[in-house]
Design an enzyme around this catalytic site. Structure first.
Site, PDB file in Angstrom:
ATOM      1  N   HIS A 120       1.505   6.646   3.093  1.00 14.51           N
ATOM      2  CA  HIS A 120       0.732   7.882   2.976  1.00 14.51           C
ATOM      3  C   HIS A 120       1.185   8.959   3.943  1.00 14.51           C
ATOM      4  CE1 HIS A 120      -1.713   7.055   6.446  1.00 14.51           C
ATOM      5  NE2 HIS A 120      -2.085   5.893   5.954  1.00 14.51           N
ATOM      6  N   LYS A 144       0.881  -1.178   0.000  1.00 13.53           N
ATOM      7  CA  LYS A 144       0.000   0.000   0.000  1.00 13.53           C
ATOM      8  C   LYS A 144       0.906   1.211   0.000  1.00 13.53           C
ATOM      9  CE  LYS A 144      -4.185  -1.779   1.654  1.00 13.53           C
ATOM     10  NZ  LYS A 144      -4.468  -2.012   3.076  1.00 13.53           N
ATOM     11  N   HIS A 202       1.641   8.289   7.566  1.00 17.25           N
ATOM     12  CA  HIS A 202       2.871   7.578   7.910  1.00 17.25           C
ATOM     13  C   HIS A 202       4.059   8.533   7.931  1.00 17.25           C
ATOM     14  CE1 HIS A 202       0.545   4.012   6.165  1.00 17.25           C
ATOM     15  NE2 HIS A 202       0.663   3.784   7.452  1.00 17.25           N
TER      16      HIS A 202
HETATM   17  N1  ARG Z   1       0.342  -0.297  10.001  1.00 18.10           N
HETATM   18  C1  ARG Z   1      -0.573   0.469  10.794  1.00 18.10           C
HETATM   19  C2  ARG Z   1      -1.295   1.493   9.926  1.00 18.10           C
HETATM   20  O1  ARG Z   1      -0.812   1.855   8.881  1.00 18.10           O
HETATM   21  C3  ARG Z   1       0.111   1.201  11.904  1.00 18.10           C
HETATM   22  C4  ARG Z   1       0.769   0.304  12.919  1.00 18.10           C
HETATM   23  C5  ARG Z   1       0.889   0.974  14.216  1.00 18.10           C
HETATM   24  N2  ARG Z   1       1.650   0.234  15.191  1.00 18.10           N
HETATM   25  C6  ARG Z   1       1.169  -0.708  15.991  1.00 18.10           C
HETATM   26  N3  ARG Z   1       1.997  -1.278  16.821  1.00 18.10           N
HETATM   27  N4  ARG Z   1      -0.080  -1.074  15.959  1.00 18.10           N
HETATM   28  O2  ARG Z   1      -2.345   1.967  10.316  1.00 18.10           O
END
Ligand code: ARG
Length: 566
Positions: A128, A125, A131
């Site tokens: 974005h 993905k 992030h």
């Molecule tokens: N990959 C997730 C997202 O893009 C964020 C992960 C955040 N970290 C965690 N330990 N849950 O929304």
């Protein structure tokens, strides 16, 4: 020599109060004209049975000026202390000279490990803008904690597991073209993923197929695993390009998949703690007494989930790092998720769960552009970074600035401008991206701060040959010089504030104020002018040099690299 400590010692001796009590009481007056430190005498009134103004006068008469204190005034119920400016400036400037890039560093974090988890994009993905927000904050926090002496581990909790990988594999099998994907992985993978959703709406059997693939993946089927690994590698290579542009690196890329075989133990431990309850076939931790939804640990179909993987990750981190703090830099929309998992871990009796911290942040709005993955019309981050670099290049060309390496300079300013924007306000505030504000060389921006540094360096270059070491600092005691040096002296405090609240914007605000004070100093204290005598030149150059050191260091804590001229 610490001026504040010196005054506290004197007051402790004179009043007979505890050192700590005096330390707590002394404050910085609201106006610089009222001195550098104030001691309110009100608390002494009861003990001494005397009116505070009288106490203040009495104490003032017993305090004489010395090499650090210029004078002590009694005003109302306050004692106002004025530092000896020359001594203070000399003290601070030589401390910066001596420590260089290490100026302001502390050892409060010695022997403690802080984990900063940030960025954490999802495989296949786009990376974005949210992030990027996480990356800017996390990278800065990692640098801030390191500066304070902590052993910091930067973690990237990649979103590389979950039922969506079944869909992706199914889509790939149907429409994937390896050569096209190789060429532009994320765009292509996203395209077939979007197509999968469209087709599955018409033909629901696709969803069954995807479920089958994910099941295979969970069972470790060779071909499916290979595909998953391939998507992961391709995506990571793309993400790393962005990280390289930003100057960001990680100590671990253990994503959700890494914890997929560590879930059984979590279920077992939570069960043994007696906190798992059945709910319509699912296993959950009931949190209704906190007025929040239950934390789902196992779904009714036995499928694994995000929360459980996060709990497994926290346990793994505790065992691996024995952390002092485990920080999650993740958007505020996930606040409930973290509340649920932290509470679950607490109820499991994991005492260390109190050291897990969710550091949330607001939304980013790019005016006029959508950011949903579903529709495929997303903003690709690399494009945003490149646009910033391009715009910067045009500004530099229009300004007719003479820079040696325009590529390098535009890149550092363009990227710096974006990072600065993310770290400008308290992180929970939403951000609206505006190129005009971001690249305003005169406003509160990275270019503004970087320009302050470059200007200082240009003065130092022009003064080449004048040795300003051991300058007589009594030649640089103007109000503006003093204000500037006081700011320099407060560098560590700003970094400590930033760490204690996990708010890099304290450092951002600090460096912006430092540059403002520097510009003011520079305007009222000419340096390389013929009518300035040699000793004054030296003293002012020493102030410029110290300022540059701190601007560079503070910007670095925001992830921003300075340029020597612009
Ligand atoms: N990959 C997730 C997202 O893009 C964020 C992960 C955040 N970290 C965690 N330990 N849950 O929304």
């Amino acid at each position: 020599m610490n001026f504040k400590e010196h005054i506290i010692d004197k007051l402790t001796e004179l009043t007979g109060l505890e050192h700590d009590a005096v330390e707590k009481a002394v404050e910085t007056p609201p106006d610089e004209k009222m001195g550098d430190l104030a001691f309110p005498c009100f608390p002494l009134a009861k003990v001494l049975r005397k009116a505070p103004p009288l106490i203040a006068q009495d104490l003032a008469s017993q305090l004489s000026s010395d090499e650090l204190i210029e004078k002590v005034d009694a005003v109302g119920g306050y004692l106002n202390f004025f530092f000896n400016r020359a001594a203070f400036i000399e003290n601070t400037v030589s401390a910066v000279e001596k420590a260089g890039d290490d100026f302001g560093k502390l050892t409060v974090g010695d022997n403690k490990t802080v984990l900063v988890e940030y960025s954490s994009p999802n495989i296949a993905k786009p990376f974005h803008i949210g992030h990027l927000f996480s990356t800017a904050i996390g990278n800065s926090l990692a640098r801030i904690y390191k500066f304070l002496g902590y052993d910091v581990q930067s973690l990237n909790h990649l979103g590389d597991w979950g039922t969506q990988f079944g869909k992706l594999i199914s889509a790939y099998k149907r429409w994937g073209d390896p050569a096209v994907i190789e060429n532009d992985p994320i765009k292509e993978l996203l395209k077939i993923y979007v197509k999968f959703h469209e087709e599955a709406e018409k033909d629901p059997s696709l969803d069954d197929e995807a479920r089958e693939y994910f099941k295979k993946l969970e069972e470790g089927d060779e071909e499916t695993t290979k595909l998953w690994q391939h998507f992961r590698d391709l995506s990571l290579a793309e993400f790393k390009r962005v990280y390289d542009m930003l100057g960001v690196s990680f100590d671990s890329y253990n994503g959700e998949a890494f914890y997929s075989d560590k879930m059984d133990e979590v279920v077992k431990l939570l069960d043994e703690a007696g906190i798992l309850v059945d709910s319509e076939g699912a296993k959950v931790v009931d949190l209704s007494d906190m007025n929040i939804p239950p934390c789902i640990i196992l779904k009714s179909d036995g499928a694994t989930i995000y929360a459980t993987r996060d709990i497994a990750a926290a346990l793994y981190r505790h065992r691996t790092y024995d952390f002092y703090k485990n920080i999650y830099v993740v958007g505020t929309p996930q606040a409930l998720h973290f509340k649920q998992i932290f509470e679950t871990m607490k109820r499991a009796g994991w005492e260390w769960s109190k050291d897990c911290v969710h550091v949330g942040f607001g939304l980013v709005k790019l005016p006029g552009k959508s950011m949903s993955t579903r529709h495929g019309d997303v903003v690709f981050l690399e494009d945003v970074l490149n646009e910033s670099i391009e715009k910067t290049r045009n500004i530099i060309i229009n300004n007719n600035s003479s820079v040696d390496d325009i590529d390098d300079v535009s890149k550092k300013i363009g990227i710096g401008a974006i990072l600065y924007t993310f770290l400008k306000n308290s992180r929970e505030k939403d951000i609206v991206f505006s190129w005009d504000t971001m690249l305003d060389f005169d406003g509160e921006s990275a270019p503004y701060c970087m320009y302050g540094y470059a200007r200082g360096k240009s003065i130092l270059r022009r003064a080449n040959g004048i040795d300003h070491k051991n300058a007589d600092m009594s030649k640089a005691v103007s109000d503006d010089a003093y204000t500037l040096v006081k700011l320099i002296n407060g560098y560590s405090d700003a970094v400590l504030d930033a760490a204690s609240k996990n708010e890099p914007f304290y450092v951002n605000r600090y460096v912006t104020n430092l540059v403002k004070a520097f510009n003011k100093f520079y305007n009222t204290n000419p340096i390389m002018r013929d009518d300035v005598d040699e000793e004054t030149k030296k003293a002012r150059l020493a102030v410029v040099d110290a300022t540059c050191t701190v601007i560079k260091s503070a910007l670095k804590l925001l992830g921003i690299d300075v340029v020597e001229s612009m």
